[in-house]
Design a protein around this motif. Sequence first.
Motif, mmCIF file in Angstrom:
data_model
loop_
_atom_site.group_PDB
_atom_site.id
_atom_site.type_symbol
_atom_site.label_atom_id
_atom_site.label_comp_id
_atom_site.label_asym_id
_atom_site.label_seq_id
_atom_site.Cartn_x
_atom_site.Cartn_y
_atom_site.Cartn_z
ATOM 1 N N MET A 24 0.931 -0.926 0.201
ATOM 2 C CA MET A 24 0.021 0.037 0.090
ATOM 3 C C MET A 24 0.429 1.105 -0.443
ATOM 4 S SD MET A 24 -2.969 0.906 2.437
ATOM 5 C CE MET A 24 -2.603 1.307 3.856
ATOM 6 N N ARG A 25 0.458 1.831 -0.705
ATOM 7 C CA ARG A 25 1.595 3.463 -0.813
ATOM 8 C C ARG A 25 0.321 4.874 -0.043
ATOM 9 N NH1 ARG A 25 3.692 6.106 -6.630
ATOM 10 N NH2 ARG A 25 5.696 4.418 -5.760
ATOM 11 N N VAL A 26 0.861 5.276 1.178
ATOM 12 C CA VAL A 26 0.186 6.393 0.928
ATOM 13 C C VAL A 26 1.620 7.670 0.788
ATOM 14 C CG1 VAL A 26 0.276 7.634 2.957
ATOM 15 C CG2 VAL A 26 0.461 5.298 3.411
ATOM 16 N N GLU A 27 0.963 8.934 0.052
ATOM 17 C CA GLU A 27 1.741 9.237 -0.787
ATOM 18 C C GLU A 27 0.903 11.014 0.238
ATOM 19 O OE1 GLU A 27 1.366 9.529 -5.672
ATOM 20 O OE2 GLU A 27 -0.889 8.714 -4.090
ATOM 21 N N ILE A 28 2.264 11.521 0.339
ATOM 22 C CA ILE A 28 1.529 13.164 1.349
ATOM 23 C C ILE A 28 2.376 14.234 1.091
ATOM 24 C CG2 ILE A 28 1.842 14.345 3.758
ATOM 25 C CD1 ILE A 28 3.984 11.346 4.579
ATOM 26 N N TRP A 29 1.368 15.136 0.334
ATOM 27 C CA TRP A 29 1.647 16.246 -0.017
ATOM 28 C C TRP A 29 1.702 17.267 1.144
ATOM 29 C CZ3 TRP A 29 -0.418 13.587 -3.111
ATOM 30 C CH2 TRP A 29 -0.343 13.220 -4.639
ATOM 31 N N PRO B 229 -0.281 -2.669 12.403
ATOM 32 C CA PRO B 229 -0.419 -4.316 11.962
ATOM 33 C C PRO B 229 0.126 -4.279 10.616
ATOM 34 C CG PRO B 229 -2.563 -4.359 12.108
ATOM 35 C CD PRO B 229 -2.162 -3.219 12.061
ATOM 36 N N HIS B 230 0.237 -3.424 9.238
ATOM 37 C CA HIS B 230 0.758 -4.090 8.012
ATOM 38 C C HIS B 230 1.380 -2.420 7.810
ATOM 39 C CE1 HIS B 230 -2.716 -7.121 7.443
ATOM 40 N NE2 HIS B 230 -3.303 -6.221 7.646
ATOM 41 N N ARG B 231 2.652 -2.295 8.717
ATOM 42 C CA ARG B 231 3.318 -1.324 8.613
ATOM 43 C C ARG B 231 4.640 -1.642 7.265
ATOM 44 N NH1 ARG B 231 3.623 -2.473 13.507
ATOM 45 N NH2 ARG B 231 5.529 -3.646 14.522
ATOM 46 N N GLU B 232 5.124 -2.441 7.447
ATOM 47 C CA GLU B 232 6.300 -2.881 6.672
ATOM 48 C C GLU B 232 6.256 -3.161 5.759
ATOM 49 O OE1 GLU B 232 9.334 -3.211 8.110
ATOM 50 O OE2 GLU B 232 8.426 -2.845 9.734
#
Length: 235
Positions: free
Chosen positions: A1-6, A29-32
């Motif tokens: 999963m991708r988190v994009e931070i502007w 739990p799935h941070r890796e």
Amino acid sequence: MRVEIWSDITCPWCYVAQARFEKALAAFPHREEVEVVHRSFELEPGRAKGDVEPIVKVFMRGKGWTESQALANEKNLTRQSAGEGLPYVMGRDHGGTFDIHRLLHFAKAQGRQHELVKLLYRANFAEETSVFDDERLVALAVEAGLDAGAARAVLADPAAYAADVRADEREAAELGAQGVPFFVLDRKIGVSGAQPAEAFTRALAQAWESRPPLQVVGAGTGAHVCGPDGCPVPH
């Protein structure tokens, strides 16, 4: 999963939101399996490189505040930051961040973007020395694990990574971001503003649960595969 931070390094709420998001991510739990990518958003696009002034004056001019109102705002930000365990120095400098964003894209190409983001926030909000100085930026780049000469060359070349910064900003507009911080999780969920850590926790869980199940092509067709018993070769 991708988190994009502007975000923009001069944005105090980005500083606070980053800490809250990291708190939520640490407990996920799935941070890796989460990739975090920082995207560019200039609060003042087009501001001249040498146009640096105290943040209190920026608030007074931009918002029409008195000096006492601007200082009260800084004190509130100090309290908000302290609530997240973050130091905050009042009266910091403010300036254009185009070069900083270009340097962050260079860091991304070297796999050191997150490290540099953290250092830039610390330098801008928790230290007395201004980040609006090329040699200060080079020193931070080195601390993040980047080569000094390469970082200095990027800052000296206005075209270096400029297209990447502009592409991020166009994409932010297309996604409807009107300010920062702005988080986008797997291009499904957007989180705007410095939300509480609990909001990021919910967003991470929702984005993870909404991922489509894996569709396997070729299962049961007799195609050759290797398994626990080896890789049989048909005669």
